[in-house]
Design a protein around this motif. Structure first.
Motif, PDB file in Angstrom:
ATOM      1  N   ALA A   1      57.022  96.781  89.884  1.00 28.38           N
ATOM      2  CA  ALA A   1      58.374  95.921  90.356  1.00 28.38           C
ATOM      3  C   ALA A   1      58.844  96.480  91.756  1.00 28.38           C
ATOM      4  CB  ALA A   1      59.473  96.401  89.350  1.00 28.38           C
ATOM      5  N   LEU A   2      58.406  97.971  91.904  1.00 30.12           N
ATOM      6  CA  LEU A   2      58.785  98.348  93.462  1.00 30.12           C
ATOM      7  C   LEU A   2      57.847  97.744  94.341  1.00 30.12           C
ATOM      8  CD1 LEU A   2      59.230 102.033  94.329  1.00 30.12           C
ATOM      9  CD2 LEU A   2      57.104 100.889  95.489  1.00 30.12           C
ATOM     10  N   LEU A   3      56.416  97.715  93.914  1.00 26.22           N
ATOM     11  CA  LEU A   3      55.609  96.958  94.695  1.00 26.22           C
ATOM     12  C   LEU A   3      56.265  95.458  95.274  1.00 26.22           C
ATOM     13  CD1 LEU A   3      51.949  98.154  93.272  1.00 26.22           C
ATOM     14  CD2 LEU A   3      53.454  99.077  95.351  1.00 26.22           C
ATOM     15  N   LEU A   4      56.657  94.655  94.376  1.00 19.97           N
ATOM     16  CA  LEU A   4      56.948  93.596  94.407  1.00 19.97           C
ATOM     17  C   LEU A   4      58.296  93.058  95.163  1.00 19.97           C
ATOM     18  CD1 LEU A   4      56.208  91.672  90.695  1.00 19.97           C
ATOM     19  CD2 LEU A   4      54.906  91.602  92.727  1.00 19.97           C
ATOM     20  N   ARG A   5      59.082  94.179  95.056  1.00 21.84           N
ATOM     21  CA  ARG A   5      60.176  94.314  95.998  1.00 21.84           C
ATOM     22  C   ARG A   5      59.703  94.533  97.293  1.00 21.84           C
ATOM     23  NH1 ARG A   5      62.172  97.156  91.783  1.00 21.84           N
ATOM     24  NH2 ARG A   5      62.187  99.174  92.815  1.00 21.84           N
ATOM     25  N   HIS A   6      58.869  95.415  97.707  1.00 18.91           N
ATOM     26  CA  HIS A   6      58.484  95.807  98.916  1.00 18.91           C
ATOM     27  C   HIS A   6      57.697  94.477  99.708  1.00 18.91           C
ATOM     28  CE1 HIS A   6      58.534  99.938 100.414  1.00 18.91           C
ATOM     29  NE2 HIS A   6      58.545 100.284  99.023  1.00 18.91           N
ATOM     30  N   ARG A   7      56.922  93.811  98.743  1.00 20.47           N
ATOM     31  CA  ARG A   7      56.038  92.648  99.365  1.00 20.47           C
ATOM     32  C   ARG A   7      57.327  91.597  99.759  1.00 20.47           C
ATOM     33  NH1 ARG A   7      50.600  90.144  97.028  1.00 20.47           N
ATOM     34  NH2 ARG A   7      51.963  88.926  95.511  1.00 20.47           N
ATOM     35  N   ALA A   8      58.291  91.498  99.041  1.00 22.41           N
ATOM     36  CA  ALA A   8      59.183  90.477  99.339  1.00 22.41           C
ATOM     37  C   ALA A   8      60.033  90.863 100.581  1.00 22.41           C
ATOM     38  CB  ALA A   8      60.140  89.998  98.139  1.00 22.41           C
ATOM     39  N   ALA A   9      60.067  91.972 100.889  1.00 20.71           N
ATOM     40  CA  ALA A   9      61.007  92.434 101.929  1.00 20.71           C
ATOM     41  C   ALA A   9      60.213  92.404 103.133  1.00 20.71           C
ATOM     42  CB  ALA A   9      61.316  93.811 101.648  1.00 20.71           C
ATOM     43  N   GLY A  10      58.789  92.300 103.099  1.00 22.42           N
ATOM     44  CA  GLY A  10      57.892  92.355 104.259  1.00 22.42           C
ATOM     45  C   GLY A  10      57.179  93.710 104.503  1.00 22.42           C
ATOM     46  N   LEU A  11      55.798  93.926 104.801  1.00 24.01           N
ATOM     47  CA  LEU A  11      55.173  94.866 104.963  1.00 24.01           C
ATOM     48  C   LEU A  11      54.623  95.447 106.275  1.00 24.01           C
ATOM     49  CD1 LEU A  11      52.832  94.184 101.976  1.00 24.01           C
ATOM     50  CD2 LEU A  11      54.697  95.565 101.919  1.00 24.01           C
ATOM     51  N   THR A  12      54.788  96.527 106.483  1.00 27.55           N
ATOM     52  CA  THR A  12      54.059  96.955 107.818  1.00 27.55           C
ATOM     53  C   THR A  12      52.845  97.835 107.137  1.00 27.55           C
ATOM     54  OG1 THR A  12      56.391  97.540 108.750  1.00 27.55           O
ATOM     55  CG2 THR A  12      54.223  98.708 109.559  1.00 27.55           C
ATOM     56  N   VAL A  13      51.961  97.495 107.723  1.00 25.15           N
ATOM     57  CA  VAL A  13      50.414  97.851 107.361  1.00 25.15           C
ATOM     58  C   VAL A  13      49.936  98.787 108.364  1.00 25.15           C
ATOM     59  CG1 VAL A  13      47.898  97.019 106.956  1.00 25.15           C
ATOM     60  CG2 VAL A  13      49.740  95.593 105.980  1.00 25.15           C
ATOM     61  N   GLU A  14      49.393  99.862 107.908  1.00 27.56           N
ATOM     62  CA  GLU A  14      48.876 100.882 108.479  1.00 27.56           C
ATOM     63  C   GLU A  14      47.356 101.131 108.137  1.00 27.56           C
ATOM     64  OE1 GLU A  14      51.061 104.542 107.953  1.00 27.56           O
ATOM     65  OE2 GLU A  14      52.965 103.504 107.995  1.00 27.56           O
ATOM     66  N   HIS A  15      46.592 101.840 108.704  1.00 27.36           N
ATOM     67  CA  HIS A  15      45.021 102.218 108.203  1.00 27.36           C
ATOM     68  C   HIS A  15      45.051 103.549 108.073  1.00 27.36           C
ATOM     69  CE1 HIS A  15      44.537  97.858 108.537  1.00 27.36           C
ATOM     70  NE2 HIS A  15      45.078  98.078 109.678  1.00 27.36           N
ATOM     71  N   LYS A  16      44.383 103.938 107.121  1.00 25.53           N
ATOM     72  CA  LYS A  16      43.953 105.520 106.682  1.00 25.53           C
ATOM     73  C   LYS A  16      42.828 106.024 107.483  1.00 25.53           C
ATOM     74  CE  LYS A  16      44.907 105.029 101.712  1.00 25.53           C
ATOM     75  NZ  LYS A  16      44.208 105.148 100.699  1.00 25.53           N
ATOM     76  N   THR A  17      41.487 105.447 107.539  1.00 24.57           N
ATOM     77  CA  THR A  17      40.644 105.804 108.507  1.00 24.57           C
ATOM     78  C   THR A  17      39.992 104.787 109.376  1.00 24.57           C
ATOM     79  OG1 THR A  17      39.003 105.362 106.603  1.00 24.57           O
ATOM     80  CG2 THR A  17      40.107 107.727 107.010  1.00 24.57           C
ATOM     81  N   SER A  18      40.348 103.344 108.781  1.00 25.89           N
ATOM     82  CA  SER A  18      39.413 102.215 109.496  1.00 25.89           C
ATOM     83  C   SER A  18      40.487 101.086 109.149  1.00 25.89           C
ATOM     84  CB  SER A  18      37.993 102.136 108.874  1.00 25.89           C
ATOM     85  OG  SER A  18      38.109 101.697 107.744  1.00 25.89           O
ATOM     86  N   ALA A  19      39.997  99.892 109.769  1.00 26.53           N
ATOM     87  CA  ALA A  19      40.857  98.748 109.629  1.00 26.53           C
ATOM     88  C   ALA A  19      40.392  98.393 108.169  1.00 26.53           C
ATOM     89  CB  ALA A  19      40.222  97.576 110.552  1.00 26.53           C
ATOM     90  N   ASP A  20      39.409  98.907 107.603  1.00 23.52           N
ATOM     91  CA  ASP A  20      39.316  98.171 106.384  1.00 23.52           C
ATOM     92  C   ASP A  20      39.717  99.228 105.261  1.00 23.52           C
ATOM     93  OD1 ASP A  20      37.593  96.052 107.037  1.00 23.52           O
ATOM     94  OD2 ASP A  20      35.670  97.411 107.006  1.00 23.52           O
ATOM     95  N   ASP A  21      40.544  99.997 105.676  1.00 20.65           N
ATOM     96  CA  ASP A  21      41.378 101.002 104.699  1.00 20.65           C
ATOM     97  C   ASP A  21      42.814 101.083 104.730  1.00 20.65           C
ATOM     98  OD1 ASP A  21      41.518 102.919 102.551  1.00 20.65           O
ATOM     99  OD2 ASP A  21      40.884 104.455 103.691  1.00 20.65           O
TER     100      ASP A  21
END
Length: 151
Positions: free
Chosen positions: A19-39
């Motif tokens: 439920a938390l994940l769906l709320r986040h996705r509905a609100a919009g996401l900022t995507v970061e990367h751990k070690t590479s663009a594939d992560d």
């Protein structure tokens, strides 16, 4: 049923994290990367992890914990029981709007997997099982299908 309290707790936490994940996705996401663009990683990954870790620690304080989004501690290896958590299995899919992501929570005892829960929030499908007792798929909270699970 073996591990009934553990299974009940993992199911509850997987649904809460979903439920938390769906709320986040509905609100919009900022995507970061751990070690590479594939992560990729998002705040939703971290918050879902914190929710699950806190819930498991409160319910089973003597157990070790390993989450993909938390700093690992070798201290977990001193525990007979260790919870293994991936708060978003399929972060790439999660960030693109695909329904193909899930919350995964498992329990290992003495190094052997004994119980697991996988919840797909976008489709409201939950898979759960205990080794030796089979597994169950619960879709949309109403249908049940029992499948064999080998030891």
């Amino acid at each position: 049923m073996l591990y009934a309290p553990e299974l009940q707790t993992a199911v509850r936490l997987a649904r809460e994290a979903g439920a938390l994940l769906l709320r986040h996705r509905a609100a919009g996401l900022t995507v970061e990367h751990k070690t590479s663009a594939d992560d990729p990683v998002t705040a939703a990954d971290r918050e879902a992890s914190a929710l699950i870790v806190a819930g498991l620690h409160a319910a089973f304080p003597g157990d070790g914990l390993l989450s993909e989004e938390e700093v690992d501690s070798p201290g977990r290896l001193r525990h007979e029981r260790v919870w293994i958590i991936d708060p978003i299995d399929g972060t790439k899919e999660f960030t693109t709007g695909s329904p193909d992501f899930c919350v995964s929570i498992g329990l290992a005892v003495r190094g052997e997997a004994v119980m697991g829960v996988v919840y797909a929030p976008a489709t409201d499908e939950l898979f759960s099982g205990v080794v030796g007792e089979g597994c169950r798929k619960t879709a949309n909270l109403s249908s049940h299908l029992r499948l064999p699970l080998s030891a």
